[in-house]
Every structure is written in C-alpha cells, then in structure tokens.
Design a protein around this motif. Structure first.
Motif, PDB file in Angstrom:
ATOM      1  N   ASP A  87       6.112  49.251  25.238  1.00  0.00           N
ATOM      2  CA  ASP A  87       6.731  48.171  24.666  1.00  0.00           C
ATOM      3  C   ASP A  87       6.452  48.615  23.213  1.00  0.00           C
ATOM      4  N   GLN A  88       6.906  47.812  22.370  1.00  0.00           N
ATOM      5  CA  GLN A  88       6.946  48.073  20.904  1.00  0.00           C
ATOM      6  C   GLN A  88       5.241  48.088  20.328  1.00  0.00           C
ATOM      7  N   ASP A  89       4.570  47.111  20.919  1.00  0.00           N
ATOM      8  CA  ASP A  89       3.013  46.985  20.685  1.00  0.00           C
ATOM      9  C   ASP A  89       2.082  48.356  21.145  1.00  0.00           C
ATOM     10  N   MET A  90       3.200  49.131  22.214  1.00  0.00           N
ATOM     11  CA  MET A  90       2.188  50.250  22.521  1.00  0.00           C
ATOM     12  C   MET A  90       2.506  51.441  21.910  1.00  0.00           C
ATOM     13  N   ILE A  91       3.530  51.570  20.956  1.00  0.00           N
ATOM     14  CA  ILE A  91       3.985  52.805  20.318  1.00  0.00           C
ATOM     15  C   ILE A  91       3.064  53.451  19.543  1.00  0.00           C
ATOM     16  N   ASP A  92       2.352  52.629  18.914  1.00  0.00           N
ATOM     17  CA  ASP A  92       1.011  53.404  17.981  1.00  0.00           C
ATOM     18  C   ASP A  92      -0.147  53.812  19.154  1.00  0.00           C
ATOM     19  N   ILE A  93      -0.252  53.454  20.067  1.00  0.00           N
ATOM     20  CA  ILE A  93      -1.324  53.856  20.899  1.00  0.00           C
ATOM     21  C   ILE A  93      -0.895  55.440  21.437  1.00  0.00           C
ATOM     22  N   TYR A  94       0.536  55.169  21.988  1.00  0.00           N
ATOM     23  CA  TYR A  94       1.045  56.639  22.403  1.00  0.00           C
ATOM     24  C   TYR A  94       1.196  57.536  21.455  1.00  0.00           C
ATOM     25  N   ALA A  95       1.287  57.344  20.108  1.00  0.00           N
ATOM     26  CA  ALA A  95       1.394  58.284  19.272  1.00  0.00           C
ATOM     27  C   ALA A  95       0.106  58.881  19.007  1.00  0.00           C
TER      28      ALA A  95
END
Length: 181
Positions: A87-95
């Motif tokens: 979800d949008q909140d997880m994109i930073d973690i994936y990056a």
C-alpha cells in the motif's frame, strides 16, 4: 572565388552539426496493461514479448515478469505484478529494502538515483543504475508502487551504449504511470 571558399566551410559546418544532433525523439503511446489496472506511455513500436521468448529469457530466473514490451532486444519495459502485499505507506519501506538489496547484489553498479517520487498523486519508488549483466553493462530504471493491494514493479532496460537515447524516455514512462483504481 568567395563561393568556392564558402561551400567547403558550409559543408563542414553541416556535417559537424549533423554528427552532434540529439537522438531522434521516441514517440510514446498510451497503453493499458495488466488487465487494464495500469495506464502508461510505451514507446511506439514496442510489442508484447511472446510467451516462448519470455520462457527462454527467464528460464533460470526465480520469477518472470507478467508482461514485457520490447523492440527486438534494443530496449524493454517489463511489468511484474507480484503477490507481495503493498500500500502507499509501504512504498518507503520497499524503496529502502530494494536499494539495500541491489547495492549488496551489484557492488560494482553505478548509481544515478533512488528514492520516492510522486506520480499522478501516488508514491512511486525508483532505482536508477547501470549494472553488469551477462558480460556487459545495462541501464535500468526500476519503479514500483502498489496496485490493488499488491506490489507492481516496472523495469526499463537497455544496453549501456543506448542510455543517452533511452534515459529520458524511461523517465517519461515512469512519470506517465497511472492506476485505474
């Protein structure tokens, strides 16, 4: 007499300017991919890679893309719609995780950028690098976001010598990304 002197000088100038002209512009067309989940610009002339070619190219890979658009091996744009929750909140973690993984896996890679951009009102993570692959260097722009609760990864790839022609196009493709949610 002056006409004779001007002709060679004009010819030399014309040849000089032709040699240093910018690459021809690549025409982009709007496509809907992944069962209409995503709308994105793709270079005109790119076609979907056949199942047989994908099987051959990804025979040894852990996973293969869902669909690949290519122009006869010069450049490609691959879409991998994963089973990973996102979800949008997880994109930073994936990056952060992707950057860490890629820097470990490709120690000799040359990095041009990584992080998060806002594209069409959504967080999109990206990695931009030149890395070794099968004995030569390839330019890659990898970008990713969530689509319907899953992680979608898009990878633009071309040979290192083609980076000047394709880098701007790859970034235009990333900037055109829209989900149809």
């Amino acid at each position: 007499m002056k006409k004779v002197v001007l002709f060679p000088a004009t010819l030399c100038l014309l040849l000089f300017l032709t040699a240093f002209r910018p690459y021809a512009e690549v025409e982009l067309i709007k496509k809907r991919v992944l069962s209409e989940r995503v709308e994105i610009l793709i270079p005109k002339g790119f076609e979907v890679m056949s199942e047989q070619q994908m099987d051959f190219n990804y025979a040894r890979a852990q996973s293969r893309p869902s669909v690949i658009y290519t122009n006869s091996k010069e450049a490609s744009l691959a879409f991998t719609y994963t089973d990973n929750t996102a979800d949008q909140d997880m994109i930073d973690i994936y990056a952060a995780n992707f950057y860490k993984t890629y820097t470990k896996q490709f120690k000799e890679a040359k990095w041009f950028g990584n992080g998060i951009k806002e594209v069409s009102g959504r967080k999109v993570g990206y990695l931009e690098l030149m890395k070794p692959e099968l004995g030569h260097e390839v330019y890659q722009l990898i970008f990713f976001t969530d689509v319907e609760g899953k992680l979608l990864m898009c990878t633009f790839t071309c040979a290192d010598r083609q980076k000047p022609e394709w880098e701007t196009v790859a970034k235009q493709i990333m900037s055109s990304f829209r989900t149809n949610e």
